[in-house]
Design an enzyme around this catalytic site. Structure first.
Site, PDB file in Angstrom:
ATOM      1  N   ALA A 233     -47.915  15.056  24.649  1.00 43.70           N
ATOM      2  CA  ALA A 233     -46.576  14.584  25.035  1.00 43.70           C
ATOM      3  C   ALA A 233     -46.212  15.135  26.403  1.00 43.70           C
ATOM      4  O   ALA A 233     -46.348  16.328  26.667  1.00 43.70           O
ATOM      5  CB  ALA A 233     -45.539  15.027  24.012  1.00 43.70           C
TER       6      ALA A 233
ATOM      7  N   TYR B 174     -44.769  17.795  38.757  1.00 38.50           N
ATOM      8  CA  TYR B 174     -45.670  17.450  37.652  1.00 38.50           C
ATOM      9  C   TYR B 174     -46.902  18.369  37.670  1.00 38.50           C
ATOM     10  O   TYR B 174     -47.272  18.960  36.652  1.00 38.50           O
ATOM     11  CB  TYR B 174     -46.079  15.977  37.794  1.00 38.50           C
ATOM     12  CG  TYR B 174     -47.138  15.507  36.810  1.00 38.50           C
ATOM     13  CD1 TYR B 174     -46.787  15.088  35.525  1.00 38.50           C
ATOM     14  CD2 TYR B 174     -48.482  15.442  37.180  1.00 38.50           C
ATOM     15  CE1 TYR B 174     -47.763  14.636  34.636  1.00 38.50           C
ATOM     16  CE2 TYR B 174     -49.455  14.993  36.299  1.00 38.50           C
ATOM     17  CZ  TYR B 174     -49.088  14.590  35.023  1.00 38.50           C
ATOM     18  OH  TYR B 174     -50.062  14.155  34.155  1.00 38.50           O
TER      19      TYR B 174
ATOM     20  N   PHE C 204     -50.525   6.043  25.245  1.00 36.44           N
ATOM     21  CA  PHE C 204     -51.806   5.397  25.578  1.00 36.44           C
ATOM     22  C   PHE C 204     -52.995   6.234  25.074  1.00 36.44           C
ATOM     23  O   PHE C 204     -53.738   5.811  24.172  1.00 36.44           O
ATOM     24  CB  PHE C 204     -51.823   5.178  27.100  1.00 36.44           C
ATOM     25  CG  PHE C 204     -53.162   4.968  27.720  1.00 36.44           C
ATOM     26  CD1 PHE C 204     -54.045   4.023  27.217  1.00 36.44           C
ATOM     27  CD2 PHE C 204     -53.544   5.718  28.841  1.00 36.44           C
ATOM     28  CE1 PHE C 204     -55.286   3.821  27.805  1.00 36.44           C
ATOM     29  CE2 PHE C 204     -54.777   5.518  29.438  1.00 36.44           C
ATOM     30  CZ  PHE C 204     -55.648   4.582  28.918  1.00 36.44           C
TER      31      PHE C 204
HETATM   32  P1  NAD Z   1     -48.162   7.917  27.805  1.00 41.44           P
HETATM   33  O1  NAD Z   1     -46.864   7.827  28.530  1.00 41.44           O
HETATM   34  O2  NAD Z   1     -48.724   6.673  27.235  1.00 41.44           O
HETATM   35  O3  NAD Z   1     -48.066   9.017  26.635  1.00 41.44           O
HETATM   36  C1  NAD Z   1     -47.170  10.091  26.634  1.00 41.44           C
HETATM   37  C2  NAD Z   1     -46.537  10.168  25.244  1.00 41.44           C
HETATM   38  O4  NAD Z   1     -45.656  11.296  25.185  1.00 41.44           O
HETATM   39  C3  NAD Z   1     -45.703   8.936  24.912  1.00 41.44           C
HETATM   40  O5  NAD Z   1     -45.988   8.503  23.594  1.00 41.44           O
HETATM   41  C4  NAD Z   1     -44.266   9.429  25.057  1.00 41.44           C
HETATM   42  O6  NAD Z   1     -43.352   8.693  24.235  1.00 41.44           O
HETATM   43  C5  NAD Z   1     -44.415  10.877  24.622  1.00 41.44           C
HETATM   44  N1  NAD Z   1     -43.357  11.750  25.135  1.00 41.44           N
HETATM   45  C6  NAD Z   1     -42.862  11.801  26.407  1.00 41.44           C
HETATM   46  N2  NAD Z   1     -41.900  12.726  26.493  1.00 41.44           N
HETATM   47  C7  NAD Z   1     -41.785  13.291  25.256  1.00 41.44           C
HETATM   48  C8  NAD Z   1     -40.950  14.298  24.701  1.00 41.44           C
HETATM   49  N3  NAD Z   1     -40.034  14.935  25.446  1.00 41.44           N
HETATM   50  N4  NAD Z   1     -41.090  14.612  23.388  1.00 41.44           N
HETATM   51  C9  NAD Z   1     -42.003  13.956  22.627  1.00 41.44           C
HETATM   52  N5  NAD Z   1     -42.814  12.999  23.089  1.00 41.44           N
HETATM   53  C10 NAD Z   1     -42.708  12.658  24.387  1.00 41.44           C
HETATM   54  O7  NAD Z   1     -49.197   8.598  28.818  1.00 41.44           O
HETATM   55  P2  NAD Z   1     -50.746   8.979  28.662  1.00 41.44           P
HETATM   56  O8  NAD Z   1     -51.429   8.425  29.852  1.00 41.44           O
HETATM   57  O9  NAD Z   1     -51.241   8.658  27.308  1.00 41.44           O
HETATM   58  O10 NAD Z   1     -50.654  10.574  28.859  1.00 41.44           O
HETATM   59  C11 NAD Z   1     -50.994  11.508  27.838  1.00 41.44           C
HETATM   60  C12 NAD Z   1     -51.158  12.882  28.465  1.00 41.44           C
HETATM   61  O11 NAD Z   1     -52.236  12.872  29.396  1.00 41.44           O
HETATM   62  C13 NAD Z   1     -49.927  13.366  29.240  1.00 41.44           C
HETATM   63  O12 NAD Z   1     -49.782  14.759  29.002  1.00 41.44           O
HETATM   64  C14 NAD Z   1     -50.309  13.123  30.692  1.00 41.44           C
HETATM   65  O13 NAD Z   1     -49.631  14.001  31.565  1.00 41.44           O
HETATM   66  C15 NAD Z   1     -51.796  13.409  30.650  1.00 41.44           C
HETATM   67  N6  NAD Z   1     -52.557  12.780  31.753  1.00 41.44           N
HETATM   68  C16 NAD Z   1     -52.738  11.414  31.808  1.00 41.44           C
HETATM   69  C17 NAD Z   1     -53.478  10.866  32.860  1.00 41.44           C
HETATM   70  C18 NAD Z   1     -53.745   9.388  32.972  1.00 41.44           C
HETATM   71  O14 NAD Z   1     -54.449   8.977  33.910  1.00 41.44           O
HETATM   72  N7  NAD Z   1     -53.238   8.549  32.070  1.00 41.44           N
HETATM   73  C19 NAD Z   1     -54.020  11.696  33.851  1.00 41.44           C
HETATM   74  C20 NAD Z   1     -53.799  13.069  33.772  1.00 41.44           C
HETATM   75  C21 NAD Z   1     -53.089  13.601  32.707  1.00 41.44           C
HETATM   76  C1  UD1 Z   2     -53.066   9.423  38.391  1.00 44.52           C
HETATM   77  C2  UD1 Z   2     -52.059   9.623  37.266  1.00 44.52           C
HETATM   78  C3  UD1 Z   2     -51.482  11.009  37.325  1.00 44.52           C
HETATM   79  C4  UD1 Z   2     -52.632  12.002  37.231  1.00 44.52           C
HETATM   80  C5  UD1 Z   2     -53.680  11.732  38.310  1.00 44.52           C
HETATM   81  C6  UD1 Z   2     -54.888  12.581  38.011  1.00 44.52           C
HETATM   82  C7  UD1 Z   2     -51.065   7.535  36.604  1.00 44.52           C
HETATM   83  C8  UD1 Z   2     -49.934   6.590  36.790  1.00 44.52           C
HETATM   84  N1  UD1 Z   2     -51.026   8.626  37.384  1.00 44.52           N
HETATM   85  O1  UD1 Z   2     -52.393   9.508  39.695  1.00 44.52           O
HETATM   86  O2  UD1 Z   2     -50.600  11.234  36.234  1.00 44.52           O
HETATM   87  O3  UD1 Z   2     -52.158  13.305  37.389  1.00 44.52           O
HETATM   88  O4  UD1 Z   2     -54.094  10.374  38.261  1.00 44.52           O
HETATM   89  O5  UD1 Z   2     -55.964  12.224  38.830  1.00 44.52           O
HETATM   90  O6  UD1 Z   2     -51.935   7.350  35.760  1.00 44.52           O
HETATM   91  N2  UD1 Z   2     -52.577   1.833  43.938  1.00 44.52           N
HETATM   92  C9  UD1 Z   2     -52.592   0.627  44.632  1.00 44.52           C
HETATM   93  N3  UD1 Z   2     -51.862  -0.409  44.130  1.00 44.52           N
HETATM   94  C10 UD1 Z   2     -51.106  -0.312  42.989  1.00 44.52           C
HETATM   95  C11 UD1 Z   2     -51.078   0.924  42.304  1.00 44.52           C
HETATM   96  C12 UD1 Z   2     -51.826   1.980  42.823  1.00 44.52           C
HETATM   97  O7  UD1 Z   2     -53.253   0.493  45.662  1.00 44.52           O
HETATM   98  O8  UD1 Z   2     -50.476  -1.315  42.586  1.00 44.52           O
HETATM   99  C13 UD1 Z   2     -53.416   2.940  44.445  1.00 44.52           C
HETATM  100  C14 UD1 Z   2     -52.626   4.190  44.742  1.00 44.52           C
HETATM  101  O9  UD1 Z   2     -52.085   4.152  46.025  1.00 44.52           O
HETATM  102  C15 UD1 Z   2     -53.731   5.255  44.560  1.00 44.52           C
HETATM  103  C16 UD1 Z   2     -54.639   4.661  43.464  1.00 44.52           C
HETATM  104  O10 UD1 Z   2     -54.346   3.290  43.421  1.00 44.52           O
HETATM  105  O11 UD1 Z   2     -54.490   5.380  45.720  1.00 44.52           O
HETATM  106  C17 UD1 Z   2     -54.416   5.301  42.111  1.00 44.52           C
HETATM  107  O12 UD1 Z   2     -53.024   5.297  41.843  1.00 44.52           O
HETATM  108  P1  UD1 Z   2     -52.412   5.637  40.403  1.00 44.52           P
HETATM  109  O13 UD1 Z   2     -53.103   4.843  39.361  1.00 44.52           O
HETATM  110  O14 UD1 Z   2     -50.940   5.506  40.528  1.00 44.52           O
HETATM  111  O15 UD1 Z   2     -52.873   7.131  40.109  1.00 44.52           O
HETATM  112  P2  UD1 Z   2     -52.827   8.524  40.901  1.00 44.52           P
HETATM  113  O16 UD1 Z   2     -51.765   8.532  41.932  1.00 44.52           O
HETATM  114  O17 UD1 Z   2     -54.233   8.825  41.315  1.00 44.52           O
END
Ligand code: NAD
Ligand code: UD1
Length: 306
Positions: free
Chosen positions: A78, A145, A7
């Site tokens: 990743a 995590y 993403f």
């Molecule tokens: P995502 O799942 O879309 O992206 C993660 C990518 O890493 C994917 O393309 C997946 O195929 C790849 N991947 C997973 N395991 C791997 C491995 N062993 N080797 C190579 N590639 C691998 O998730 P995202 O939301 O785009 O997350 C990107 C980064 O941001 C991650 O490090 C995640 O922990 C961090 N992050 C995301 C959020 C959020 O709200 N989305 C919040 C905090 C941190």
């Molecule tokens: C998210 C990230 C996590 C990151 C953290 C940093 C995701 C999936 N998780 O966790 O990797 O470390 O932010 O701030 O992106 N909820 C509902 N209904 C639903 C789904 C969720 O009410 O169907 C609520 C949950 O209970 C929570 C809030 O929405 O209170 C956010 O949940 P979620 O998007 O899963 O993220 P975090 O747990 O905050």
């Protein structure tokens, strides 16, 4: 870039390709998709290598480096991204999230990479006492995590101090936007709510919905990543959020309104171990990286809904 098919990664690839960079994506496609990179797939400046970062990145990069020259910067995204999965599978989380970071750092040390950027998380703080949370707040992660992300941060600092590798850590808060995959029950709440509201299905809130999050639009996160990958800012760890708090109930109502008001809002039991309030202090992001996450939630939601 590791995780470039995911993403946040694919949006970062878009920006780098649009600005004329050569980009190497290392990804094992566990949650990432080739479709996210479809726009660039035949482009001569994009190279995609299937690689598990938990097993090292030297072999995957060797043929590309032999042809095009050394890797200059690594954006390390990743990861095994599910907190819930990490609780059930802590060893996998350690191997991918902490181990993957060590492999990246070993490559950087051996190959003279100019900058390593780590995608860390607000999860490193765990339960926070004072909001908005500043980068200097205690780190008390409450999941494997969060522990592995924090261990990764410490490893970056160690490689900077001892091996002279320039590094920057970004602690993402709740990132949302187009291409976020809604398919798992543990997907980001905005991806689930927008998916359901588009189809007129009910939105399910865990608890009363008063819990808050700092939702940050992916386009703003990409700007932070690009700034962090530049020169300077070594050994900086910065929150990436907006500094604005939104309750899950308010979020659900806004999404239902934007989708024409047909979906019902329902409630279920709170999630165990749920953090009640999350809000980033963003001064450091602005002062050290020159980035302000300015996309308003309603605008970001419109972009997400397409
Ligand atoms: P995502 O799942 O879309 O992206 C993660 C990518 O890493 C994917 O393309 C997946 O195929 C790849 N991947 C997973 N395991 C791997 C491995 N062993 N080797 C190579 N590639 C691998 O998730 P995202 O939301 O785009 O997350 C990107 C980064 O941001 C991650 O490090 C995640 O922990 C961090 N992050 C995301 C959020 C959020 O709200 N989305 C919040 C905090 C941190
Ligand atoms: C998210 C990230 C996590 C990151 C953290 C940093 C995701 C999936 N998780 O966790 O990797 O470390 O932010 O701030 O992106 N909820 C509902 N209904 C639903 C789904 C969720 O009410 O169907 C609520 C949950 O209970 C929570 C809030 O929405 O209170 C956010 O949940 P979620 O998007 O899963 O993220 P975090 O747990 O905050």
């Amino acid at each position: 870039m590791t995780g470039g098919a995911g993403f946040i990664g694919s949006h970062t690839v878009d920006r780098l390709m649009e600005t004329g960079h050569r980009v190497v994506v290392l990804d094992n496609f566990s949650t990432g998709k080739r479709a996210n990179l479809a726009r660039w797939v035949d482009h001569p400046m994009l190279h995609i290598a299937v690689c598990d970062v938990g097993h090292g990145i030297f072999a995957a990069l060797a043929p590309i480096v032999a042809k095009y020259g050394p890797v200059e910067r690594i954006i390390h995204l990743a990861a095994q991204v599910s907190v819930v999965h990490s609780v059930a599978n802590p060893l996998v989380d350690m191997q991918v999230n902490y181990g993957g970071t060590l492999h990246v750092l070993e490559y950087a040390r051996a190959s003279g990479v100019q900058k390593v950027v780590l995608a860390s998380s607000a999860a490193v703080y765990g339960d926070v006492e004072e909001l908005p949370v500043s980068e200097d707040a205690p780190k008390r992660p409450v999941s494997p995590y969060g522990i592995d992300k924090y261990a990764s941060e410490l490893a970056l600092d160690y490689y900077s101090a001892v091996h002279g590798v320039a590094t920057t850590t970004l602690r993402f808060f709740n990132v949302y936007g187009p291409r976020q995959d809604p398919s798992s029950p543990y997907s980001g709440v905005i991806s689930i709510f927008t998916d359901r509201a588009r189809a007129g299905r009910p939105l399910l809130i865990f608890g009363d919905g008063t819990q808050t999050r700092d939702f940050v639009y992916v386009g703003d996160v990409v700007r932070a990543i690009i700034a962090a990958a530049g020169d300077g800012n070594s050994r900086v760890a910065a929150n990436v959020g907006t500094g604005a708090e939104t309750s899950v109930l308010e979020l659900a109502r806004t999404i239902v309104d934007l989708c024409g008001g047909t979906s019902k809002i329902e409630h279920a039991e709170s999630r165990a171990g749920e953090i009640l309030k999350s809000l980033a202090r963003v001064d450091r992001l602005r002062e050290q990286l020159g980035v302000v996450a300015e996309t308003k939630l309603v605008d970001g939601l419109r972009l997400t809904l397409g």
